[in-house]
Enzyme design. Structure first.
Site, PDB file in Angstrom:
ATOM      1  N   SER A  24      -0.242 -29.967   4.122  1.00  0.00           N
ATOM      2  CA  SER A  24       0.100 -28.412   4.262  1.00  0.00           C
ATOM      3  C   SER A  24       1.038 -28.080   3.049  1.00  0.00           C
ATOM      4  CB  SER A  24       0.447 -27.855   5.550  1.00  0.00           C
ATOM      5  OG  SER A  24       0.457 -26.686   5.669  1.00  0.00           O
ATOM      6  N   GLN A  75       5.895 -25.159   7.745  1.00  0.00           N
ATOM      7  CA  GLN A  75       5.150 -26.087   7.429  1.00  0.00           C
ATOM      8  C   GLN A  75       5.596 -27.363   7.253  1.00  0.00           C
ATOM      9  OE1 GLN A  75       1.613 -25.226   7.282  1.00  0.00           O
ATOM     10  NE2 GLN A  75       2.789 -23.397   8.531  1.00  0.00           N
ATOM     11  N   HIS A 134       4.794 -30.049   9.699  1.00  0.00           N
ATOM     12  CA  HIS A 134       3.330 -30.796   9.884  1.00  0.00           C
ATOM     13  C   HIS A 134       3.293 -32.273   9.406  1.00  0.00           C
ATOM     14  CE1 HIS A 134       0.410 -28.059  11.291  1.00  0.00           C
ATOM     15  NE2 HIS A 134       0.974 -26.917  10.567  1.00  0.00           N
ATOM     16  N   ASN A 150      -7.874 -37.829  11.189  1.00  0.00           N
ATOM     17  CA  ASN A 150      -6.894 -39.034  10.755  1.00  0.00           C
ATOM     18  C   ASN A 150      -7.694 -39.506   9.359  1.00  0.00           C
ATOM     19  OD1 ASN A 150      -8.688 -40.919  11.690  1.00  0.00           O
ATOM     20  ND2 ASN A 150      -7.449 -41.578  13.285  1.00  0.00           N
ATOM     21  N   GLU A 178      -1.718 -23.129  -0.588  1.00  0.00           N
ATOM     22  CA  GLU A 178      -2.514 -23.051   0.763  1.00  0.00           C
ATOM     23  C   GLU A 178      -2.036 -21.552   1.393  1.00  0.00           C
ATOM     24  OE1 GLU A 178      -2.007 -25.848   3.697  1.00  0.00           O
ATOM     25  OE2 GLU A 178      -3.461 -25.434   4.781  1.00  0.00           O
ATOM     26  N   HIS A 179      -0.821 -21.689   1.648  1.00  0.00           N
ATOM     27  CA  HIS A 179      -0.233 -20.344   2.421  1.00  0.00           C
ATOM     28  C   HIS A 179       0.894 -19.492   1.254  1.00  0.00           C
ATOM     29  CE1 HIS A 179      -0.943 -23.182   5.835  1.00  0.00           C
ATOM     30  NE2 HIS A 179      -1.498 -22.178   6.252  1.00  0.00           N
ATOM     31  N   HIS A 183     -45.565 -27.829 -16.987  1.00  0.00           N
ATOM     32  CA  HIS A 183     -44.885 -26.507 -16.321  1.00  0.00           C
ATOM     33  C   HIS A 183     -45.936 -25.139 -17.124  1.00  0.00           C
ATOM     34  CE1 HIS A 183     -41.558 -28.515 -15.391  1.00  0.00           C
ATOM     35  NE2 HIS A 183     -41.008 -27.534 -14.717  1.00  0.00           N
ATOM     36  N   ASP A 208      -2.264 -18.953  11.746  1.00  0.00           N
ATOM     37  CA  ASP A 208      -2.512 -20.248  12.211  1.00  0.00           C
ATOM     38  C   ASP A 208      -2.909 -20.171  13.601  1.00  0.00           C
ATOM     39  OD1 ASP A 208      -1.660 -21.972  10.198  1.00  0.00           O
ATOM     40  OD2 ASP A 208       0.319 -22.388  11.161  1.00  0.00           O
ATOM     41  N   TYR A 268     -15.556 -31.969  14.794  1.00  0.00           N
ATOM     42  CA  TYR A 268     -14.525 -32.896  15.121  1.00  0.00           C
ATOM     43  C   TYR A 268     -13.129 -32.520  15.810  1.00  0.00           C
ATOM     44  CZ  TYR A 268     -12.255 -37.550  15.492  1.00  0.00           C
ATOM     45  OH  TYR A 268     -11.556 -38.593  15.967  1.00  0.00           O
ATOM     46  N   GLU A 284     -39.488 -26.188 -24.229  1.00  0.00           N
ATOM     47  CA  GLU A 284     -38.650 -27.234 -23.751  1.00  0.00           C
ATOM     48  C   GLU A 284     -39.647 -28.505 -23.727  1.00  0.00           C
ATOM     49  OE1 GLU A 284     -36.909 -25.876 -19.989  1.00  0.00           O
ATOM     50  OE2 GLU A 284     -35.665 -24.380 -21.093  1.00  0.00           O
TER      51      GLU A 284
END
Lengths: 432, 432
Positions: free
Chosen positions: B236, B258, B261, B213, B326-327, B419, B360, B128, B414
């Site tokens: 971010s 950042q 953003h 979005n 994140e960064h 089985h 980036d 996307y 079990e």
């Protein structure tokens, strides 16, 4: 007992959607009740755990942690041959999962630039283990060993206490053999909450794995994001591809080995031989009567069992790829010849002497596998499930001077002037 | 502009929970409206896509697929230096991601037993790409190149058309450079639905990636399980660790890179120098006036910007590990000395000349990274995101005869007699 189908493009789709249709939406009522358990544990910590355990498990506990002595006792309660078999299974599982370990890397480039990726184990992992009749020591090994191999510092287990405040001895034994650090007597949504948020006794973890009932599964979904979780498993599936030389007795036994898990389990035979299908049906009738879970098996096979006749093994595999089964048995001669054609399957069992339970218990591969067609994009539980990766990069002043304008161009076209500015200030002040 | 904090154990927790608090629950109204779009596309296919595009994007399309000619035209509309910079970025990103490729393995054991794991690329992936003002060609590279390197057969892109039925030329150029197979002019939840269910024009995919979005993000969450999705990114974050020798001009610029953003973005300075903090504040005031997104930056820094003073770099890193940013920028001398201490961070930028925008746009590491503290357990987008693994195992008759009883023991404990039965029938009939 199997629903015989002639495959066309259109009913292939309906077979696949039927498989997926077995997974039902969680009722709003369950979500609400799990949500209220989660908030209660988040707020009241251990106090809530003791109260909820009293109300759900009908036992009043003094401490949550299982003592070393209690685990010693478990070893006295179980058979020696069970311990030996479990130790050998552990060695096989460990040996296989060791091969899954991955390394980070470092690349060096011109002008002092270097960059790479580190592989880091998760710090703390929680394993949920059901108690009561659904106590599966094999699941303990399958969930814990990959985390151990990954290098996780601390692996804790939660499992519901029985009415006397004890734990299932087979589970206790499996936990020590697998190398669990601590066991807590708490089950249900409250155990998941304790692992996700932390309480006075139980530290917050980074990831929760392991099977559980609808309350446990719902709780895991709801805490996802706060911590990581493993896949939520749907009903089990087996798909057997068999040629005319296959032993119908083996085929029938293998189909039923998954059917016994659950009335929603799905067992599918795809074969090049109409004759084999007929004889498998006879074997199903003959063998099912000897099995403890006869009723579950009959219901499962009647609702979600199918037999599909194809012209060639290649055609069988094509249909299997569309279905993307959890377990795939290739009961043919020279099965490796066909493995490359298999695109979507959690785990593949090759040949006539490799029934799926080898993978459930002993062979070394993991038995936590993607269900409901998700083998198209999900993988078995593995060492990867217990690590995270982290990238790094170093640029020298000289390298930034050389490449800075290009970065400014790219940032500017995206309208991100503060991104561009962080490079610009260095180009301008670089020599200050 | 930054909120100055003295760190104690208790406010460390509150800082972390504030970071997470930026992620809000999706409103029920949005979920309902997305759900109805999903069902409509599932039912009516292309027809629904044309109608929804008319109603949301205000354009009546005749075909969804972008033609080769239209992409050629994109190349005529964009600057030569943009194309060159993007080509060089692509080469760097490709080179880095090539190192992430992993191999399967095969183990052979006694008695003809063999087992292993295959690494298989996903077959079809949908990317996307937002249109309009939030059109980020860099995101096209970051989402597509790892899939390409993984060996995905077919990578398609969806992006909303503009009012004239065209696409953003920078996106068109980036798509061709990245190696997209097909581009469709459709955006929003309807695009996600088309990728998840398939329509007459758009084939169903195995995984959907890429930012969008709230409608796109909600649609991705709702189709998860039907297909795989990437992480849903939160706002971010940047965390800069800086010593007393750091240039306050650089530090301020990086914090703002950042902050621009999103008003919910978080920028945190952790430093050993009170003096540096004061000078960074002055630089923020000076530089922010020159930036297009001044208002967003001010709001973001005032609400979610923090400065924390520590005694040592080690202490700075400990706090950063709790936050799991994140960064992370390590603006210190000899930054590699400290990398080993960093346990939780999406991507780490080392040294004084390595501002985060290098990652980036250009350096080679991926810019799709875990946010909101999830770097504790999640990894950057990578080649791993576009593969699945599948295990396989072969047992010979001889190996089953040797190990069968152990498997029967484990299955029996079990309570799974079917089985056990699948092994038992082979032990009994093995020589028939």
């Amino acid at each position: 007992m199997l629903n015989l189908m002639e495959i066309t493009e259109s009913n292939k789709e309906s077979l696949i959607s039927e498989l997926k249709g077995r997974v039902t939406e969680t009722e709003q009522e369950i979500i609400s009740s799990v949500n209220s358990i989660l908030s209660r544990v988040k707020k009241d910590g251990d106090k809530a755990l003791f109260e909820l355990t009293k109300s759900f498990d009908k036992v009043e506990l003094k401490t949550l942690e299982v003592s070393t002595f209690e685990i010693d006792e478990c070893f006295n309660k179980v058979e020696k041959e069970f311990i030996e078999a479990l130790e050998e299974a552990k060695a096989n599982i460990k040996e296989y999962h060791e091969k899954q370990k991955s390394n980070g890397f470092l690349m060096t480039k011109d002008k002092g630039v270097y960059l790479g990726q580190r592989v880091l184990p998760l710090e703390r992992v929680g394993v949920y283990v059901p108690g009561g009749t659904a106590a599966y020591p094999s699941s303990v090994l399958m969930n814990v060993i990959p985390a151990k191999v990954a290098g996780v510092d601390e692996i804790v287990m939660v499992t519901p206490p029985d009415k006397n405040g004890g734990i299932n001895p087979y589970i206790g034994v499996a936990a020590r053999i697998a190398g669990i650090n601590k066991i807590y007597k708490v089950g249900g949504a409250q155990a998941v909450a304790a692992l996700a948020y932390g309480t006075e006794s139980i530290k917050k973890v980074d990831k929760i794995v392991g099977p559980g009932n609808i309350f446990v599964a719902t709780a895991k979904k709801l805490v996802f994001g706060e911590v990581d979780i493993d896949m939520i498993a749907g009903p089990s599936e087996i798909l057997v591809i068999a040629d005319e030389k296959s032993n119908p007795c083996f085929v029938a036994a293998d189909l039923m080995s998954q059917a016994e898990h659950d009335k929603l389990a799905s067992s599918i035979l795809i074969t090049t031989s109409k004759e084999l299908h007929k004889r498998v049906e006879m074997e199903l009738e003959r063998q099912v009567k000897t099995l403890e879970r006869e009723e579950i098996i009959r219901t499962s096979l009647e609702n979600f069992g199918s037999a599909i006749i194809c012209r060639t093994i290649e055609e069988c595999i094509n249909i299997s790829n569309s279905i993307a089964p959890e377990h795939l048995e290739l009961m043919v001669d020279d099965p490796m010849k066909y493995l490359g054609m298999v695109r979507n399957a959690g785990s593949v069992f090759l040949g006539r002497y490799c029934p799926e339970p080898i993978g459930d218990y002993f062979g070394g591969t993991n038995h936590v596998l993607p269900t409901s067609g998700t083998a198209r994009f999900f993988s078995p539980l593995s060492v990867d499930s217990f690590i995270k990766k982290s990238s790094f990069i170093y640029y020298s002043e000289e390298a930034l001077m050389e490449n800075g304008e290009k970065i400014i161009t790219l940032a500017s076209k995206e309208g991100l002037t503060a991104h561009a500015n962080s490079v610009k200030v260095r180009l301008e002040n670089g020599n200050v």
